[in-house]
Structure formats: structure tokens, C-alpha cells
Design an enzyme around this catalytic site. Structure first.
Site, PDB file in Angstrom:
ATOM      1  N   ALA A   1     -34.384 -70.247  45.792  1.00 43.03           N
ATOM      2  CA  ALA A   1     -34.114 -71.378  44.903  1.00 43.03           C
ATOM      3  C   ALA A   1     -32.624 -71.665  44.830  1.00 43.03           C
ATOM      4  CB  ALA A   1     -34.667 -71.091  43.507  1.00 43.03           C
ATOM      5  N   ASP A   2     -32.312 -72.874  44.419  1.00 44.29           N
ATOM      6  CA  ASP A   2     -30.929 -73.259  44.164  1.00 44.29           C
ATOM      7  C   ASP A   2     -30.906 -74.235  42.999  1.00 44.29           C
ATOM      8  OD1 ASP A   2     -28.082 -73.053  45.234  1.00 44.29           O
ATOM      9  OD2 ASP A   2     -28.333 -75.217  45.040  1.00 44.29           O
TER      10      ASP A   2
END
Length: 219
Positions: A78-79
Site C-alpha cells: 500500500a501507499d
């Protein structure tokens, strides 16, 4: 790791993130997982790149190298990106930079985008990518309050120089959308997709041994 929660996994799950907050979310949901990170630095935004496009690209950059090491697992990365008026705000380079960022956010609405990249077992070349966007309004705090917050050290590793799940909660007056998304993981969207793909199932569901069916991890 074995933990109690509303879900469990039908296959090995690897979280391609060292974020304690993302790990806490999966742990609370009961999903057993291990952690392995790509080890490389995050990609830089391209000039003019939209926040959503960058978050999705960065999430994949973190996930794909790990997925190649864990072919039999579902690998999740994720970011999270903070954007003000369409301009991506990264992590502060120091106290002065953090103050500048918080001054810009104070009294304004900004967007937080969290993207997830999911590589299903045996299918690292065709990742599933999803994202969510949350609007956040920050109270117009004066410099004294902002400097006091910066002095706690919390903003140092946070996109946008604040953490809504910690001390920085006092900065925010309102949000529209997912709270977990602001913290760093669009939890509802992620679990919905993982359940749809057969990666996670509710903890109370019948096991494959009981109903005679093998888990269906769909690509």
C-alpha cells in the site's frame, strides 16, 4: 501469527509494508500474515502526476518485488498520499518543512489517497490495484499549536506531516470518507476485494474440510 478477529485467510498472506499502522489493521481483522518489504526507496512523483495515479504506482512498486519472492502467497502492499489542491505533499524533510506543510493545510480541505496492490498466489504479473479517497478538513491552528505538535516528533514520517490516528487527531475538524484510509489502509475496500477473491473468509464460515470444498482464490 495466529490472531482472533472477524476474518481468517485461506492462503498465506504477506504484507509488503513495514508500517505499524497497516500491520495493526490486519492484526485486528484476524488475518494471519507475515511481513516482507521490498527494501527499495519509494518512487518519486512525476511532475504533474495526479495523486491517485502516483499512489497506485507507488503501491505496485512496493508490492511486485515482494510478490516475486512469495509465489504461493497473496502479497499486499500500500501507499498513502496527501494532496492539497491537486499537489502531492510528501513527508517533511525537517521541522521547518513540517511547519510549512501544516500551515498550508490549516483551515483548508485536502485529500488523502491510499492505494493497495494485491498479487494473488501464482499471479504476480497481473496485480489487482484499488484505492480510496478521503477528504479531510484541518482546523486553522496557530503557529504555536503547530510547533508544539511538531515538537512531539510525530510528523516526521507522516505524509502531510500529521497522523490522524495519534496526537495529530486534534488538528482535524472533519473528514468525509474512510478514516482507515487516512491512517494508511482503505480497509473496507481491501477486505471486500480479498473476500471476493476468496483470500479471506469470515472466521465463522465453514472450513474447507467441513464443507468439502477447497478455498477458491480467484484471479
Amino acid at each position: 501469527m495466529n490472531v482472533d478477529g472477524p476474518f481468517t485467510a485461506s492462503c498465506p498472506v504477506v504484507l509488503a509494508s513495514g508500517s505499524p499502522r497497516r500491520q495493526e489493521f490486519l492484526r485486528a481483522m484476524g488475518v494471519p500474515f507475515s511481513v516482507d518489504t521490498a527494501g527499495a526507496s519509494e518512487p518519486e512523483p512525476v511532475e504533474g502526476e495526479a495523486a491517485v495515479a502516483y499512489a497506485r504506482r507507488a503501491a505496485c512498486a512496493k508490492t511486485l518485488p515482494v510478490a516475486r519472492r512469495h509465489a504461493a502467497a497473496c502479497v499486499i502492499g500500500a501507499d498513502t498520499v496527501v494532496a492539497l489542491d491537486g499537489v502531492i505533499m510528501g513527508k517533511p524533510a525537517g521541522h521547518a518543512h513540517a511547519l510549512s506543510m501544516l500551515r498550508a493545510l490549516a483551515g483548508a480541505r485536502h485529500e488523502v489517497v491510499s492505494a493497495c496492490c494485491i498479487c494473488l498466489p501464482g499471479n504476480a504479473q497481473e496485480p489487482v490495484v484499488l484505492h480510496a479517497v478521503t477528504s479531510v478538513w484541518m482546523h486553522r491552528w496557530d503557529d504555536a499549536a503547530l510547533k508544539a505538535y511538531i515538537a512531539t516528533g510525530e510528523p516526521a514520517d507522516k505524509a502531510g506531516a500529521y497522523g490522524i490516528q495519534g496526537i495529530g487527531a486534534f488538528l482535524v475538524s472533519r473528514i468525509d470518507g474512510s478514516w482507515s484510509n487516512v491512517v494508511g489502509l482503505p480497509l473496507t475496500e481491501l477486505l471486500t476485494e480479498l473476500q471476493r477473491r476468496g483470500v479471506v473468509v469470515p472466521s465463522g464460515a465453514q472450513t474447507a474440510e467441513q464443507d468439502g470444498h477447497a478455498p477458491d482464490v480467484r484471479d
